[in-house]
Write a protein that holds these residues in place. Sequence first.
Motif, PDB file in Angstrom:
ATOM      1  N   GLY A  72       0.819  -1.211   0.000  1.00  0.00           N
ATOM      2  CA  GLY A  72       0.000   0.000   0.000  1.00  0.00           C
ATOM      3  C   GLY A  72       0.850   1.256   0.000  1.00  0.00           C
ATOM      4  N   TYR A 126     -11.255  12.773   0.892  1.00  0.00           N
ATOM      5  CA  TYR A 126     -11.945  11.523   1.223  1.00  0.00           C
ATOM      6  C   TYR A 126     -13.434  11.778   1.425  1.00  0.00           C
ATOM      7  CZ  TYR A 126     -13.037   7.129   3.592  1.00  0.00           C
ATOM      8  OH  TYR A 126     -13.586   5.908   3.946  1.00  0.00           O
ATOM      9  N   GLN A 133     -19.502   9.853  -4.465  1.00  0.00           N
ATOM     10  CA  GLN A 133     -19.250   8.521  -5.008  1.00  0.00           C
ATOM     11  C   GLN A 133     -18.390   8.579  -6.278  1.00  0.00           C
ATOM     12  OE1 GLN A 133     -23.099   6.674  -5.516  1.00  0.00           O
ATOM     13  NE2 GLN A 133     -23.510   6.602  -3.314  1.00  0.00           N
ATOM     14  N   LYS A 136     -15.022   3.870  -6.257  1.00  0.00           N
ATOM     15  CA  LYS A 136     -15.586   2.755  -5.512  1.00  0.00           C
ATOM     16  C   LYS A 136     -15.127   2.814  -4.055  1.00  0.00           C
ATOM     17  CE  LYS A 136     -15.836  -0.442  -9.446  1.00  0.00           C
ATOM     18  NZ  LYS A 136     -15.377  -1.766  -9.982  1.00  0.00           N
ATOM     19  N   VAL A 137     -15.894   2.233  -3.172  1.00  0.00           N
ATOM     20  CA  VAL A 137     -15.589   2.300  -1.743  1.00  0.00           C
ATOM     21  C   VAL A 137     -14.201   1.751  -1.443  1.00  0.00           C
ATOM     22  CG1 VAL A 137     -16.294   1.515   0.551  1.00  0.00           C
ATOM     23  CG2 VAL A 137     -18.025   2.149  -1.137  1.00  0.00           C
ATOM     24  N   SER A 138     -13.824   0.681  -2.124  1.00  0.00           N
ATOM     25  CA  SER A 138     -12.524   0.060  -1.855  1.00  0.00           C
ATOM     26  C   SER A 138     -11.348   0.937  -2.287  1.00  0.00           C
ATOM     27  CB  SER A 138     -12.436  -1.291  -2.572  1.00  0.00           C
ATOM     28  OG  SER A 138     -12.644  -1.130  -3.972  1.00  0.00           O
ATOM     29  N   TYR A 139     -11.591   1.941  -3.145  1.00  0.00           N
ATOM     30  CA  TYR A 139     -10.517   2.801  -3.629  1.00  0.00           C
ATOM     31  C   TYR A 139     -10.586   4.222  -3.065  1.00  0.00           C
ATOM     32  CZ  TYR A 139      -9.656  -0.860  -7.084  1.00  0.00           C
ATOM     33  OH  TYR A 139      -9.369  -2.056  -7.688  1.00  0.00           O
ATOM     34  N   TYR A 222      -6.557   4.060   5.224  1.00  0.00           N
ATOM     35  CA  TYR A 222      -5.760   3.452   4.157  1.00  0.00           C
ATOM     36  C   TYR A 222      -4.743   2.505   4.780  1.00  0.00           C
ATOM     37  CZ  TYR A 222      -2.788   2.900   0.082  1.00  0.00           C
ATOM     38  OH  TYR A 222      -2.059   2.368  -0.958  1.00  0.00           O
TER      39      TYR A 222
END
Length: 293
Positions: A72, A126, A133, A136-139, A222
Amino acid sequence: MSDAVAVLYDVPGPKAKLRYRILSGVVLLVSLGIAYLIYLALDSKGQLTADKWDPFVTASTWTTYLLPGIKGTLIAAALSIVFALILGAVLGIGRLSDHRAIRIVSGVLVELFRAVPVLILMIFLYAVYAEYQVFKVSYLALAAVVTGLTLYNGSVIAEIVRAGVNSLPKGQAEAADALGMRKNQVMRIILLPQAITAMLPAIISQMVVALKDSALGYIIGYVEVVRAGQQVGAFYGNYLPSLVIVAVIMIAINSLLTKLATVVERRLRQKKRKTGGTVLAVSDFGGGPEGAA
């Protein structure tokens, strides 16, 4: 002792030297005392026992926590560095533009993003990305971290670019103008290639800043190496060893980045010497300043 040194400060006499030695000894004793108290506090919590380091010799700790955290960190740092270099080049050249409107807009953006703390940028972005939106939520967290780092470091690199180009001799641009080259050709072919070599040390340090600042992403969830270290410490109850391992990992990554950039800088300087420097760069396009005259 020379007169030049005596002008800078009063030469200490025997009593002053003795006083300085005593004060140095007192500071050393106090520092050792504080270090011993820290040692006792950590030892009473069991943070210095060998079993606290055992999780780091098991594969599951690395595959579950540390390696995803390192991944990450590298992804966020790599993306933000690339985008920051592009943004910095655009804004830096914009601040050198002949058009007043472009200079003003570029200057406002640079001063704005340099003034806002990176963490505030990440939190704000953020919230905006989540509200509308955009990703995507994961990104969401990755996008906020990369955008925040890009905006801040890009604005700093823009000033580096502007200072690097302005540091070049004025005769370079004048000779290129005499050859009939357009403004964008002068900047792209003559000025920027020469300025890059001078800017590299500052750009390298900014890359290291971007890499370290990626750790701020843990505030918005993150997963990077610092957050991974905290998770290891929370799971095994070994916060001190976890933070030490994280520090070693960050030092290693920063050292590799600095080494890579140093190699690139050395090769650019060697290439510049082989091509004959700045005069050759101008003469490749129809003659040097003498021919233009």
